[in-house]
Design an enzyme around this catalytic site. Structure first.
Site, PDB file in Angstrom:
ATOM      1  N   PHE A 178      46.531  52.736  42.616  1.00  0.00           N
ATOM      2  CA  PHE A 178      45.507  52.965  41.600  1.00  0.00           C
ATOM      3  C   PHE A 178      44.155  53.036  42.312  1.00  0.00           C
ATOM      4  CE2 PHE A 178      42.602  51.741  38.180  1.00  0.00           C
ATOM      5  CZ  PHE A 178      43.042  52.579  37.161  1.00  0.00           C
ATOM      6  N   ASP A 229      49.804  43.912  43.888  1.00  0.00           N
ATOM      7  CA  ASP A 229      49.221  44.257  42.595  1.00  0.00           C
ATOM      8  C   ASP A 229      50.367  44.364  41.599  1.00  0.00           C
ATOM      9  OD1 ASP A 229      48.236  45.598  40.326  1.00  0.00           O
ATOM     10  OD2 ASP A 229      46.715  46.662  41.496  1.00  0.00           O
ATOM     11  N   LYS A 251      48.352  44.770  29.628  1.00  0.00           N
ATOM     12  CA  LYS A 251      49.457  45.714  29.532  1.00  0.00           C
ATOM     13  C   LYS A 251      50.674  44.997  28.944  1.00  0.00           C
ATOM     14  CE  LYS A 251      47.982  48.910  33.194  1.00  0.00           C
ATOM     15  NZ  LYS A 251      46.653  48.386  33.526  1.00  0.00           N
ATOM     16  N   ARG A 277      53.259  60.079  30.521  1.00  0.00           N
ATOM     17  CA  ARG A 277      53.711  58.703  30.782  1.00  0.00           C
ATOM     18  C   ARG A 277      54.122  58.042  29.472  1.00  0.00           C
ATOM     19  NH1 ARG A 277      50.113  54.753  34.015  1.00  0.00           N
ATOM     20  NH2 ARG A 277      49.047  54.766  31.999  1.00  0.00           N
TER      21      ARG A 277
END
Length: 411
Positions: free
Chosen positions: A143, A212, A238, A386
């Protein structure tokens, strides 16, 4: 999770059968969901847990409105970063006393990477090595923010950054490596990387691993303690469903805590914070990872959100994740022309997170039409659709409907 249904049964009927057999189906009721919408964007923002609104209202009206400053002690505000860290710990395979909640993912990446480099430098000095560890290996597919932060940490510590594909990291780490920063799951493709193998190679080379976990925590087992991972960071909005901008967390392996040298020493991480002395003496334990005053409102909303995990086995979550993503791929194959969409996420269970990414030439337009038809996912430039599957509330019926509508849109 095999259906056991006779051949020829429709995918819609199979979805209903699988939902009836799903041991996590009842957890869905712990969330605020619109049953007319298929929500497959929990890998960007998790759904609202039903316990959160009343808890936040109480925090505002009573703890802040009535108790005011007394809530730092009487309502446990001061201990919240470590208390909530211990709630997250079992979801990422960590024993208590190693996770602290606070700040953003980006800030925690900075703390962890710089601390890892400083540990490697201290090791070199203690062993009187003439060659310094002058590089930081970074996941080449990471990311973007992780890469930006690593570059800044490298400038500050006099190191250089070397991007390496995660699959190549075990062979790339070496005597010059100070730290390795890698994502557990790729945010674009949903590919799950071999974190234990990367960690083992990192340690064999004498370096430190920073993981991560943004796209894995709450969706699959991580095993931080089991695999000897040194530092880990992750967001909570998330798969942990903490709400927009909810605070991130930092894991510092217990054996490293006495030597954890944070580049952001704040008054909250001081051994005696209310002494207000000009010299800095770091706190013991995970509190050493704190910086300034905690963001109490969002932190306590996160604590309430984590109640949905009561009596939930993370292994069962992984089983459901793989079953529902397998089923979705079957439904896509049956509903959408192969010439229009193609899986980007690996079919191999050992290499799959909890999202399915599909290549589609006009992904932005297609996702816009899906959302208009109440199937919510997202897309990444230039051509990736996604779909995030949150096992706690995503049903097999959701998966079948999403694939069916996708087929209608792309056809």
């Amino acid at each position: 999770m095999s259906s056991g249904l006779p051949a020829g049964v429709s995918l819609r009927a199979e979805a209903a059968w699988l939902d009836a057999a799903d041991q996590l189906a009842g957890v869905r009721d712990r969330f605020v969901l619109d049953e007319t919408t298929v929500y497959l964007d929990g890998n960007s923002l998790g759904a609202l847990p039903a316990t959160v609104p009343d808890r936040v209202a109480d925090v505002i009206a009573r703890e802040w409105g009535e108790l005011r400053i007394r809530s730092w002690t009487e309502s446990g505000w001061w201990e919240a970063p470590e208390r909530i860290g211990d709630r997250i710990a079992p979801l990422i395979g960590a024993a208590p006393g190693q996770v602290v909640v606070g700040d953003s993912t980006s800030v925690n990446v900075f703390k962890a990477v710089v601390a890892a480099v400083r540990l490697a430098a201290a090791d070199s000095r203690s062993r009187s090595r003439s060659r310094s560890r002058d590089e930081i290996l970074v996941d080449a597919t990471t990311f973007p923010t992780d890469g930006y932060i690593a570059e800044s940490a490298a400038r500050m510590t006099g190191r250089t950054v070397r991007p390496v594909a995660p699959a190549e990291m075990p062979g790339a780490v070496g005597p010059r490596t100070a730290a390795v920063l890698v994502n557990h799951v790729d945010y674009r493709s949903g590919e799950l990387y071999d974190l234990p193998a990367i960690t083992a190679a990192t340690h064999a080379a004498g370096a430190y691993l920073v993981a991560d976990l943004c796209h894995s925590a709450g969706a699959l087992p991580v095993g931080l303690d089991e695999h000897g991972i040194d530092f880990a960071i992750g967001c909570t909005y998330k798969y942990l469903n903490g709400g927009p901008g909810s605070p991130a967390y930092l894991y510092v392996r217990r054996e490293h805590q006495p030597r954890f040298d944070s580049p952001l020493p704040g008054w909250n991480s001081h051994r005696d914070p209310f002494a207000m002395t000009p010299d800095y003496a770091p706190a013991e334990g995970p509190a050493r990872g704190r910086v300034g005053t905690p963001d109490i409102l969002s932190m306590l909303a996160l604590e309430a959100a984590l109640e949905v995990w009561q009596d939930v086995d993370i292994a069962a979550v992984r089983t459901k994740s793989l079953a529902v993503t397998d089923f979705f791929l079957r439904c896509v194959e049956a509903s959408a022309p192969a010439a229009r969409v193609a899986p980007l996420t690996p079919a191999d269970h050992t290499r799959r997170g909890s999202q399915i990414s599909l290549r589609c030439a006009d992904a932005k337009r297609v996702m816009g039409e899906l959302i208009a038809r109440r199937v919510v996912g997202d897309f990444r430039e230039p051509d990736v659709l996604r779909f995030g599957f949150t096992p706690l509330y995503t049903s097999f019926t959701d998966a079948e409907r999403a694939a069916r509508v996708l087929g209608e849109v792309v056809s």
